[in-house]
Design an enzyme around this catalytic site. Structure first.
Site, short mmCIF file in Angstrom:
data_model
loop_
_atom_site.label_atom_id
_atom_site.label_comp_id
_atom_site.label_asym_id
_atom_site.label_seq_id
_atom_site.Cartn_x
_atom_site.Cartn_y
_atom_site.Cartn_z
N CYS A 161 0.81 -1.23 0.00
CA CYS A 161 0.00 0.00 0.00
C CYS A 161 0.84 1.27 0.00
O CYS A 161 0.32 2.35 -0.27
CB CYS A 161 -0.95 0.01 1.20
N ASN A 163 -10.09 0.40 0.07
CA ASN A 163 -8.64 0.46 0.06
C ASN A 163 -8.14 -0.06 -1.29
O ASN A 163 -8.26 -1.25 -1.58
CB ASN A 163 -8.11 -0.40 1.22
N HIS A 172 -3.17 7.51 2.69
CA HIS A 172 -3.59 6.19 2.19
C HIS A 172 -4.96 5.88 2.78
O HIS A 172 -5.24 6.18 3.95
CB HIS A 172 -2.57 5.13 2.63
O1 UT7 Z 1 -3.70 -0.91 3.75
C1 UT7 Z 1 -2.74 -1.63 4.43
C2 UT7 Z 1 -2.84 -1.49 5.87
N1 UT7 Z 1 -4.06 -2.07 6.36
C3 UT7 Z 1 -4.69 -1.45 7.33
O2 UT7 Z 1 -4.26 -0.39 7.74
C4 UT7 Z 1 -5.88 -2.14 7.97
C5 UT7 Z 1 -5.84 -1.92 9.45
N2 UT7 Z 1 -6.89 -2.61 10.19
C6 UT7 Z 1 -8.17 -2.20 10.18
O3 UT7 Z 1 -8.54 -1.30 9.45
C7 UT7 Z 1 -9.12 -2.85 11.16
O4 UT7 Z 1 -8.39 -3.61 12.08
C8 UT7 Z 1 -10.22 -3.72 10.50
C9 UT7 Z 1 -11.23 -2.84 9.80
C10 UT7 Z 1 -9.58 -4.69 9.53
C11 UT7 Z 1 -10.97 -4.53 11.56
O5 UT7 Z 1 -11.53 -3.65 12.53
P1 UT7 Z 1 -11.32 -3.90 14.10
O6 UT7 Z 1 -12.07 -2.86 14.79
O7 UT7 Z 1 -9.82 -3.95 14.31
O8 UT7 Z 1 -11.99 -5.29 14.32
P2 UT7 Z 1 -11.34 -6.66 14.84
O9 UT7 Z 1 -10.44 -7.25 13.81
O10 UT7 Z 1 -10.78 -6.44 16.21
O11 UT7 Z 1 -12.63 -7.55 14.97
C12 UT7 Z 1 -13.67 -7.24 15.89
C13 UT7 Z 1 -14.80 -8.21 15.69
C14 UT7 Z 1 -14.35 -9.68 15.66
O12 UT7 Z 1 -15.35 -10.45 16.33
P3 UT7 Z 1 -15.14 -10.91 17.84
O13 UT7 Z 1 -13.88 -11.73 17.86
O14 UT7 Z 1 -15.02 -9.64 18.64
O15 UT7 Z 1 -16.38 -11.69 18.12
C15 UT7 Z 1 -14.34 -10.03 14.22
O16 UT7 Z 1 -14.59 -11.40 13.98
O17 UT7 Z 1 -15.42 -7.98 14.42
C16 UT7 Z 1 -15.51 -9.22 13.71
N3 UT7 Z 1 -15.44 -8.89 12.28
C17 UT7 Z 1 -16.53 -8.58 11.55
N4 UT7 Z 1 -17.83 -8.50 11.88
C18 UT7 Z 1 -18.68 -8.16 10.91
C19 UT7 Z 1 -14.34 -8.83 11.49
N5 UT7 Z 1 -14.71 -8.49 10.24
C20 UT7 Z 1 -16.05 -8.34 10.26
C21 UT7 Z 1 -17.00 -8.00 9.29
N6 UT7 Z 1 -18.30 -7.91 9.66
N7 UT7 Z 1 -16.67 -7.72 8.01
#
Ligand code: UT7
Length: 322
Positions: free
Chosen positions: A114, A279, A249
């Site tokens: 990215c 993204n 980004h």
């Molecule tokens: O471009 C390159 C660099 N990439 C980035 O900068 C991405 C950085 N990361 C992020 O933007 C975020 O971490 C995400 C958007 C990917 C995820 O958001 P988060 O607030 O960090 O969520 P999480 O991974 O901690 O997941 C929280 C919960 C989980 O459920 P439990 O374990 O709490 O029950 C996930 O399973 O959300 C769940 N989850 C979803 N729920 C509904 C993960 N993806 C989804 C989804 N829909 N699409």
């Protein structure tokens, strides 16, 4: 006499097909509200089966060439940033050179996930400043939709396809003021895309889709981007208040908001395309820059901070007087 790399044209291309959060939520267990609240994304563009990184790169590049009103033949160097090249080789840069019908130039790709557009800008700046090139085309082109696992809700909701382009030319003033790029291979396993054809025995069962520990990546991204803002300001002896625009980004609106806060900027001064593009990896900064130039938000003479963070980890910034 100083030489600067001045932006003389910008371009962008987004595939026609739009995929909304509601449509994704019909195939995986997610919802429009989860995606929008956690990321800021509502929809993204998805390439059709005839499109490739080089075809999208060509469309974006032609726009930039038209905007700059130059003859494509005057381009000395083409740098394409992509994680989804049409072929392992030739480089997408060479394929783009052929598509643009340019005979006499050098073309190659950079791979910095990215952060690719900032790495390409860094290289372009060195070539122009040193006198090794006069006119450089940089393009970020990505077909993220082909490398996401559409059954994995933690990644498939995040990415989109598209290409952005910048044309830079030597000038006595204005242009790129500084670029700063970094890498840290230590974190390679938090965000990667396997290449199954060349897998070793240890990873031969991995599929060729993006794997990300989103939460871990998020934390490192926020901290790292905060540090690069300081580094860029210090290198240019600049006060926060002197920056007119932030072009970040586009990975997550919460990461973007944290960087804006660090810069004490209102979100009005931040170019955000995330809501309708998702993204687009190395294309995202260039697409956002192009959008804000074309709708006249970014004006000649203004100071613009570009930044990105991606797999590697890689990260970087560029300070530009447009
Ligand atoms: O471009 C390159 C660099 N990439 C980035 O900068 C991405 C950085 N990361 C992020 O933007 C975020 O971490 C995400 C958007 C990917 C995820 O958001 P988060 O607030 O960090 O969520 P999480 O991974 O901690 O997941 C929280 C919960 C989980 O459920 P439990 O374990 O709490 O029950 C996930 O399973 O959300 C769940 N989850 C979803 N729920 C509904 C993960 N993806 C989804 C989804 N829909 N699409």
């Amino acid at each position: 006499m100083s030489r600067y790399a001045r932006i003389i044209g910008t371009g962008g291309y987004l595939p026609e097909k739009i995929l909304t959060n509601d449509e994704i939520s019909q195939t995986v267990d997610t919802s429009d509200s989860w995606i929008f609240e956690r990321t800021g994304i509502k929809s993204r563009h998805i390439a059709n089966e005839n499109e490739s990184a080089s075809s999208m790169a060509e469309a974006a590049a032609r726009q930039a060439i038209d905007a700059a009103q130059i003859d494509a033949e005057s381009i000395d160097l083409i740098i394409v940033a992509t994680g989804t090249p049409d072929r392992v080789y030739p480089s997408t840069g060479c394929l783009l050179q052929q598509r643009l019908g340019i005979k006499n130039c050098v073309a190659f790709d950079v791979q910095a996930a990215c952060s690719g557009s900032i790495f390409a800008l860094n290289i372009a700046d060195q070539y122009i400043k040193s006198g090794a090139a006069n006119t450089v085309l940089i393009v970020g082109a990505e077909l993220c939709s082909r490398i996401v696992d559409w059954t994995d809700r933690s990644t498939c909701v995040l990415f989109g396809d598209g290409a952005g382009a910048l044309l830079l030319s030597a000038a006595e003033e204005g242009g790129v003021l500084s670029t700063h790029i970094h890498s840290d291979g230590e974190f390679g396993n938090l965000l990667y895309c396997p290449n199954p054809q060349v897998a070793t025995a240890d990873n031969k069962d991995e599929s060729g889709y993006i794997k990300m520990q989103g939460n871990e990546v998020f934390k490192v991204a926020v901290n790292t981007l905060g540090r690069i803002v300081d580094e860029t300001l210090e290198a240019n002896n600049l006060d926060l208040s002197e920056i007119d625009w932030l072009v970040p980004h586009q990975a997550n609106i919460r990461i973007i908001a944290a960087t804006a806060k660090k810069l004490k900027m209102s979100m009005e001064q931040v170019v955000v395309t995330l809501e309708t593009q998702g993204n687009t990896s190395s294309a995202s900064v260039l697409l956002a820059f192009n959008a804000a130039v074309r709708d006249n938000r970014i004006q000649r003479g203004q100071i613009v901070l570009l930044e990105a963070f991606g797999a590697g980890f890689t990260w970087g910034s560029a300070l530009i007087r447009y």
